[in-house]
Write a protein that holds these residues in place. Structure first.
Motif, PDB file in Angstrom:
ATOM      1  N   ILE A 251      49.141  46.518  35.598  1.00  0.00           N
ATOM      2  CA  ILE A 251      48.672  45.373  34.818  1.00  0.00           C
ATOM      3  C   ILE A 251      48.116  45.873  33.487  1.00  0.00           C
ATOM      4  O   ILE A 251      47.176  46.668  33.458  1.00  0.00           O
ATOM      5  CB  ILE A 251      47.600  44.596  35.601  1.00  0.00           C
ATOM      6  CG1 ILE A 251      48.164  44.143  36.958  1.00  0.00           C
ATOM      7  CG2 ILE A 251      47.102  43.400  34.810  1.00  0.00           C
ATOM      8  CD1 ILE A 251      47.118  43.558  37.891  1.00  0.00           C
ATOM      9  N   PHE A 252      48.703  45.403  32.395  1.00  0.00           N
ATOM     10  CA  PHE A 252      48.292  45.808  31.050  1.00  0.00           C
ATOM     11  C   PHE A 252      47.874  44.571  30.250  1.00  0.00           C
ATOM     12  O   PHE A 252      48.459  43.498  30.400  1.00  0.00           O
ATOM     13  CB  PHE A 252      49.446  46.488  30.308  1.00  0.00           C
ATOM     14  CG  PHE A 252      49.962  47.749  30.941  1.00  0.00           C
ATOM     15  CD1 PHE A 252      49.488  48.991  30.542  1.00  0.00           C
ATOM     16  CD2 PHE A 252      50.938  47.699  31.926  1.00  0.00           C
ATOM     17  CE1 PHE A 252      49.971  50.157  31.116  1.00  0.00           C
ATOM     18  CE2 PHE A 252      51.436  48.857  32.506  1.00  0.00           C
ATOM     19  CZ  PHE A 252      50.949  50.089  32.099  1.00  0.00           C
ATOM     20  N   GLY A 253      46.886  44.752  29.376  1.00  0.00           N
ATOM     21  CA  GLY A 253      46.531  43.675  28.464  1.00  0.00           C
ATOM     22  C   GLY A 253      45.834  42.504  29.115  1.00  0.00           C
ATOM     23  O   GLY A 253      45.971  41.365  28.666  1.00  0.00           O
ATOM     24  N   PHE A 254      45.072  42.766  30.171  1.00  0.00           N
ATOM     25  CA  PHE A 254      44.263  41.738  30.818  1.00  0.00           C
ATOM     26  C   PHE A 254      42.805  42.164  30.678  1.00  0.00           C
ATOM     27  O   PHE A 254      42.400  43.187  31.219  1.00  0.00           O
ATOM     28  CB  PHE A 254      44.621  41.597  32.296  1.00  0.00           C
ATOM     29  CG  PHE A 254      45.917  40.884  32.553  1.00  0.00           C
ATOM     30  CD1 PHE A 254      45.933  39.630  33.136  1.00  0.00           C
ATOM     31  CD2 PHE A 254      47.130  41.466  32.213  1.00  0.00           C
ATOM     32  CE1 PHE A 254      47.130  38.966  33.380  1.00  0.00           C
ATOM     33  CE2 PHE A 254      48.332  40.823  32.447  1.00  0.00           C
ATOM     34  CZ  PHE A 254      48.332  39.563  33.027  1.00  0.00           C
ATOM     35  N   GLY A 255      42.039  41.392  29.973  1.00  0.00           N
ATOM     36  CA  GLY A 255      40.646  41.750  29.722  1.00  0.00           C
ATOM     37  C   GLY A 255      40.275  41.372  28.301  1.00  0.00           C
ATOM     38  O   GLY A 255      41.098  40.866  27.535  1.00  0.00           O
ATOM     39  N   LYS A 256      39.041  41.608  27.956  1.00  0.00           N
ATOM     40  CA  LYS A 256      38.592  41.239  26.619  1.00  0.00           C
ATOM     41  C   LYS A 256      37.576  42.239  26.108  1.00  0.00           C
ATOM     42  O   LYS A 256      36.977  43.009  26.862  1.00  0.00           O
ATOM     43  CB  LYS A 256      37.999  39.833  26.629  1.00  0.00           C
ATOM     44  CG  LYS A 256      36.894  39.611  27.641  1.00  0.00           C
ATOM     45  CD  LYS A 256      36.513  38.144  27.710  1.00  0.00           C
ATOM     46  CE  LYS A 256      35.476  37.892  28.799  1.00  0.00           C
ATOM     47  NZ  LYS A 256      35.125  36.461  28.895  1.00  0.00           N
ATOM     48  N   SER A 257      37.399  42.209  24.803  1.00  0.00           N
ATOM     49  CA  SER A 257      36.452  43.091  24.136  1.00  0.00           C
ATOM     50  C   SER A 257      35.926  42.369  22.908  1.00  0.00           C
ATOM     51  O   SER A 257      36.654  41.602  22.264  1.00  0.00           O
ATOM     52  CB  SER A 257      37.140  44.403  23.735  1.00  0.00           C
ATOM     53  OG  SER A 257      36.323  45.159  22.866  1.00  0.00           O
ATOM     54  N   ALA A 258      34.665  42.623  22.595  1.00  0.00           N
ATOM     55  CA  ALA A 258      34.063  41.980  21.426  1.00  0.00           C
ATOM     56  C   ALA A 258      34.762  42.394  20.138  1.00  0.00           C
ATOM     57  O   ALA A 258      34.739  41.668  19.143  1.00  0.00           O
ATOM     58  CB  ALA A 258      32.576  42.332  21.354  1.00  0.00           C
ATOM     59  N   SER A 259      35.408  43.550  20.170  1.00  0.00           N
ATOM     60  CA  SER A 259      36.070  44.062  18.968  1.00  0.00           C
ATOM     61  C   SER A 259      37.556  43.723  18.915  1.00  0.00           C
ATOM     62  O   SER A 259      38.259  44.167  18.012  1.00  0.00           O
ATOM     63  CB  SER A 259      35.904  45.581  18.902  1.00  0.00           C
ATOM     64  OG  SER A 259      36.481  46.202  20.040  1.00  0.00           O
ATOM     65  N   ALA A 260      38.042  42.942  19.895  1.00  0.00           N
ATOM     66  CA  ALA A 260      39.477  42.639  19.959  1.00  0.00           C
ATOM     67  C   ALA A 260      39.711  41.135  19.898  1.00  0.00           C
ATOM     68  O   ALA A 260      38.885  40.336  20.345  1.00  0.00           O
ATOM     69  CB  ALA A 260      40.077  43.211  21.241  1.00  0.00           C
TER      70      ALA A 260
END
Length: 380
Positions: free
Chosen positions: A321-330
């Motif tokens: 699984i790639f590209g699942f999640g979040k970041s304050a800088s993204a």
């Protein structure tokens, strides 16, 4: 003549011999014991059967918008397109050449007959049936393999990469790793051009929601092929009226357009709602009756990515699984300027599900105990 071994020693030897044959080891974990049996040449872990919260299971099985959805389907089957539905959808059927079809035209009549048939069949199958996970190979993998000229079999794909659209993908160069999988699944026609080092270039099939298909249906030739006209698409239906787009576009596509089985949709909805309810209670300590007011129960829905992952779980031996999640800088999506999340999804609850999929898949509710989960890995 030597004397025989003392009775006590004989008993001890017998016990040791029996333990050696069964090769059973007890490992202490967290105050309890897990049982591991050695079966040559591998170790088989016997996990304790999970105990699910019966109240959460009961609430998760309730579809708040079910009555309204059934009414909308009944109206559509009667040819009443006046209602705009729960999502503000207006019917503007087009032909495969992109020409707006008048409601009384012969072209619309042909589309209408197909639309009515597929909607009727789809609505009749919409029910909870957890065994659907074992049918996904035949329902999805089979048509795709047949399209690609491969021998159709019950074998799962060896490895699958499900590529999400989160902006966190821009923080790592996973492109080569993604393309190294036997099957690469992409979401909602996200672009790969100019992002190849981060997301790869290979696409075996795309997974989209029907809102994307509706946009495609407004284009010349129902163009919906960012990865090439020969790449199949798997679609889940957000709104019953989108079957009009499906019937129009399906006639012009060379590659298969595969609508997810509604039993699979129902299963995914229950699983995600269970995790959302569980998280709501644990974080807020409020009664379950208040969950609907926070998540707008009739509109609540799983994300495209969640269902794509669950599809891979059903047809692959290994799921990455790639590209699942979040970041304050993204950014929310790596290929768009969208910054906010859609409120009808509970992404945090879905992340909890992925955690269980990797670490303890038996903890995922509503799936039969006989289903074989693949190995899974989440790349951040």
């Amino acid at each position: 003549m030597k004397s025989s071994a003392p009775p006590l020693l004989s008993i001890l030897l017998l016990i040791i011999f029996s333990l050696t044959l069964s090769s059973k080891i007890l490992v202490r974990r967290g105050g309890g014991f897990s049982s591991i049996e050695v079966e040559e040449p591998s170790l088989v872990l016997r996990n304790k059967v999970p105990v699910f919260n019966s109240t959460l299971l009961k609430y998760a099985a309730i579809d708040v918008g079910e009555a309204q959805a059934k009414h909308e389907i009944e109206e559509l089957l009667k040819g009443r397109f006046g209602s705009r539905g729960r999502y503000g959808y207006s019917v503007k059927a087009r032909t495969s050449k992109g020409v707006l079809a008048m409601l009384r035209s012969p072209q619309f009549h042909r589309n209408w007959l197909d639309f009515r048939r597929v909607l009727h069949d789809w609505s009749r199958k919409k029910r909870y049936q957890p065994e659907i996970m074992d049918e996904l190979i035949g329902l999805v993998k089979g048509p795709i393999d047949r399209h690609n000229g491969l021998v159709v079999s019950e074998r799962r794909y060896g490895s699958c990469a499900v590529v999400g659209n989160s902006g966190i993908l821009m923080q790592k160069e996973y492109g080569e790793l993604i393309d190294g999988h036997e099957i690469v699944i992409r979401l909602n026609n996200a672009r790969t051009e100019r992002y190849e080092r981060n997301v790869g270039v290979k696409t075996n099939f795309s997974f989209i929601n029907s809102n994307i298909l509706h946009l495609c249906g407004r284009r010349q030739g129902c163009f919906c092929h960012p990865y090439g006209a020969n790449v199949p698409m798997v679609i889940y239906i957000c709104q019953p009226t989108h079957f009009l787009d499906y019937t129009v576009c399906n006639s012009s596509h060379n590659a298969p357009l595969i609508v997810t089985d509604p039993r699979f949709d129902v299963l995914c909805a229950r699983i995600v709602k269970y995790y959302s309810l569980k998280r709501f209670v644990e974080e807020t300590r409020k009664p379950l009756d208040e969950w609907c007011s926070v998540h707008d129960g009739s509109m609540f829905h799983y994300s495209s990515g969640l269902q794509a992952v669950m599809l891979a779980v059903g047809i692959c031996d290994k799921v990455s699984i790639f590209g699942f999640g979040k970041s304050a800088s993204a950014r929310h999506h790596y290929h768009t300027n969208q910054k906010a999340e859609l409120k009808l999804h509970d992404y945090e609850a879905e992340y909890d599900l992925y955690h269980d999929l990797v670490n303890n898949p038996q903890a995922i509710p509503f799936i039969t105990g006989t289903f074989k989960f693949p190995t899974a890995m989440v790349y951040q």
